[in-house]
Design a protein around this motif. Structure first.
Motif, short mmCIF file in Angstrom:
data_model
loop_
_atom_site.label_atom_id
_atom_site.label_comp_id
_atom_site.label_asym_id
_atom_site.label_seq_id
_atom_site.Cartn_x
_atom_site.Cartn_y
_atom_site.Cartn_z
N GLY A 233 2.86 -18.15 9.08
CA GLY A 233 3.37 -18.41 10.42
C GLY A 233 2.43 -19.24 11.26
O GLY A 233 1.23 -19.31 11.01
N LYS A 234 2.98 -19.85 12.29
CA LYS A 234 2.18 -20.63 13.24
C LYS A 234 1.63 -19.76 14.35
O LYS A 234 0.66 -20.11 15.01
N THR A 235 2.28 -18.59 14.56
CA THR A 235 1.88 -17.66 15.61
C THR A 235 1.34 -16.39 14.97
O THR A 235 1.91 -15.92 13.99
N PRO A 236 0.21 -15.82 15.48
CA PRO A 236 -0.34 -14.60 14.89
C PRO A 236 0.71 -13.50 14.78
O PRO A 236 1.40 -13.18 15.75
N GLY A 237 0.84 -12.93 13.58
CA GLY A 237 1.75 -11.81 13.37
C GLY A 237 3.20 -12.19 13.20
O GLY A 237 4.04 -11.33 12.97
N VAL B 286 2.81 -6.46 7.09
CA VAL B 286 2.68 -7.90 6.85
C VAL B 286 1.19 -8.24 6.71
O VAL B 286 0.38 -7.91 7.58
N GLY B 287 0.87 -8.87 5.61
CA GLY B 287 -0.52 -9.23 5.37
C GLY B 287 -0.62 -10.36 4.36
O GLY B 287 0.31 -11.15 4.21
N TYR B 288 -1.73 -10.42 3.70
CA TYR B 288 -1.93 -11.39 2.64
C TYR B 288 -2.54 -10.67 1.44
O TYR B 288 -3.12 -9.59 1.57
N ILE B 289 -2.39 -11.25 0.27
CA ILE B 289 -2.93 -10.64 -0.94
C ILE B 289 -4.42 -10.96 -1.04
O ILE B 289 -4.81 -12.12 -1.16
N LYS B 290 -5.22 -9.93 -0.95
CA LYS B 290 -6.67 -10.08 -1.04
C LYS B 290 -7.12 -10.23 -2.48
O LYS B 290 -8.01 -11.02 -2.79
N SER B 291 -6.51 -9.45 -3.37
CA SER B 291 -6.88 -9.54 -4.78
C SER B 291 -5.75 -9.00 -5.65
O SER B 291 -4.94 -8.19 -5.20
N VAL B 292 -5.72 -9.47 -6.89
CA VAL B 292 -4.76 -9.01 -7.89
C VAL B 292 -5.49 -8.83 -9.21
O VAL B 292 -6.26 -9.70 -9.61
N CYS C 240 -0.41 -3.84 -12.68
CA CYS C 240 -1.08 -4.75 -11.74
C CYS C 240 -1.48 -3.99 -10.49
O CYS C 240 -0.67 -3.28 -9.90
N THR C 241 -2.71 -4.15 -10.09
CA THR C 241 -3.20 -3.57 -8.84
C THR C 241 -3.29 -4.67 -7.80
O THR C 241 -3.99 -5.68 -8.01
N VAL C 242 -2.58 -4.49 -6.71
CA VAL C 242 -2.51 -5.51 -5.65
C VAL C 242 -3.13 -4.94 -4.38
O VAL C 242 -2.72 -3.87 -3.91
N ALA C 243 -4.12 -5.64 -3.84
CA ALA C 243 -4.77 -5.24 -2.59
C ALA C 243 -4.33 -6.18 -1.47
O ALA C 243 -4.45 -7.40 -1.59
N LEU C 244 -3.79 -5.60 -0.40
CA LEU C 244 -3.31 -6.37 0.74
C LEU C 244 -4.16 -6.07 1.97
O LEU C 244 -4.66 -4.97 2.14
N GLU C 245 -4.28 -7.07 2.84
CA GLU C 245 -4.91 -6.87 4.14
C GLU C 245 -3.96 -7.37 5.21
O GLU C 245 -3.32 -8.42 5.05
N GLU C 246 -3.86 -6.61 6.30
CA GLU C 246 -2.91 -6.96 7.35
C GLU C 246 -3.31 -8.24 8.07
O GLU C 246 -4.49 -8.61 8.11
N ILE C 247 -2.34 -8.90 8.63
CA ILE C 247 -2.55 -10.07 9.47
C ILE C 247 -2.35 -9.63 10.91
O ILE C 247 -1.34 -9.02 11.25
N ALA C 248 -3.34 -9.93 11.76
CA ALA C 248 -3.31 -9.46 13.15
C ALA C 248 -2.06 -9.96 13.86
O ALA C 248 -1.61 -11.08 13.65
#
Length: 254
Positions: free
Chosen positions: A24-28, A134-140, A158-166
């Motif tokens: 996105g162009k706008t946070p969150g 809503v976040g991004y994939i930190k690691s797979v 598969c182990t998927v680690a996500l981190e939220e997007i502010a």
């Protein structure tokens, strides 16, 4: 195996999924959906965590630990496992292809590569009441556990680690309208006005305004233990605001 077998004929069954979204162009606020990775079997468990950052300025001469300074919250994290199985065949994409889709989610999207800020897709984890992360994939990471006689992977975890997007922007330069509550900072050994301004407002160049408000003539020599008044963003933005802040310094600090 941390998965729950489910009856796919059940009308009430809701499968977990990872929706891939254009950055996105706008946070969150994500862009349009560009793909989806569905769980064959819903996870038996997932892990969510939240933490905060604190900073401690060590002092060689101190007889006890100095106070910690709160730096702000860290992104919320979510870790989940996907069970991929093609031992019976007929499940669409091969296990290797589906694992590759997860790996590709760590690379910039084609649309974002055309701009100035390449970014991997954002991801929305959807499943029941937990939908909406809503976040991004930190690691797979993928662990292949079953193979065909020819060496083709037929099953993987598969182990998927996500981190939220502010959902909101971080600190802004006060000259652009960002606000920061007033507070006092007690100078510790090693502190500089530029460092204090950067931690407080996200802009080290604002040390001059902070020095003006506090009547500091020599910003390099800050005596440990001195209280520095940190005005709001509006007060730093113009001469009138800084004059108000100086009056507050005279009332509170001195």
């Amino acid at each position: 195996m941390p998965v729950t077998k489910t009856d796919t004929s059940s009308a009430s069954l809701t499968h977990a999924s990872l929706e891939l979204l254009e950055p996105g162009k706008t946070p969150g606020v994500p862009g349009p959906k560009i793909g989806e990775i569905k769980f064959q079997m819903n996870p038996k468990e997932l892990t969510m965590s939240k933490s905060a950052s604190w900073k401690v300025e060590k002092q060689k001469k101190a007889s006890s630990a100095p106070p910690a300074t709160y730096q702000g919250p860290d992104p919320q994290k979510l870790s989940v496992e996907l069970f991929l199985d093609d031992t019976r065949g007929g499940s669409g994409d091969s296990v290797v292809t589906r694992v590759e889709k997860l790996f590709q989610a760590c690379a910039p999207t084609k649309d974002s590569q055309r701009g100035d800020t390449p970014s991997p897709p954002w991801v929305r984890f959807s499943w029941g009441v937990l939908a909406g992360f809503v976040g991004y994939i930190k690691s797979v990471s993928a662990k292949y556990t079953v193979f065909s006689p020819t060496g083709t992977p037929l099953r993987a975890v598969c182990t998927v680690a996500l981190e939220e997007i502010a959902e909101e922007a971080g600190k802004q330069n006060p000259t652009s309208g960002g606000l920061k509550p007033r507070r006092l900072h007690v100078v510790r050994e090693g502190d500089t006005l530029a460092g204090i301004a950067y931690r407080e407002y996200g802009n080290a160049a604002l040390w001059r305004q902070v020095a003006e408000v506090n009547g500091i003539d020599d910003p390099i020599r800050l005596a440990p233990g001195r209280s520095v008044f940190l005005p709001s963003g509006d007060e730093l933005a113009g001469p009138a605001g800084r004059a108000t802040a100086r009056a507050e310094v005279a009332r509170v600090v001195r």
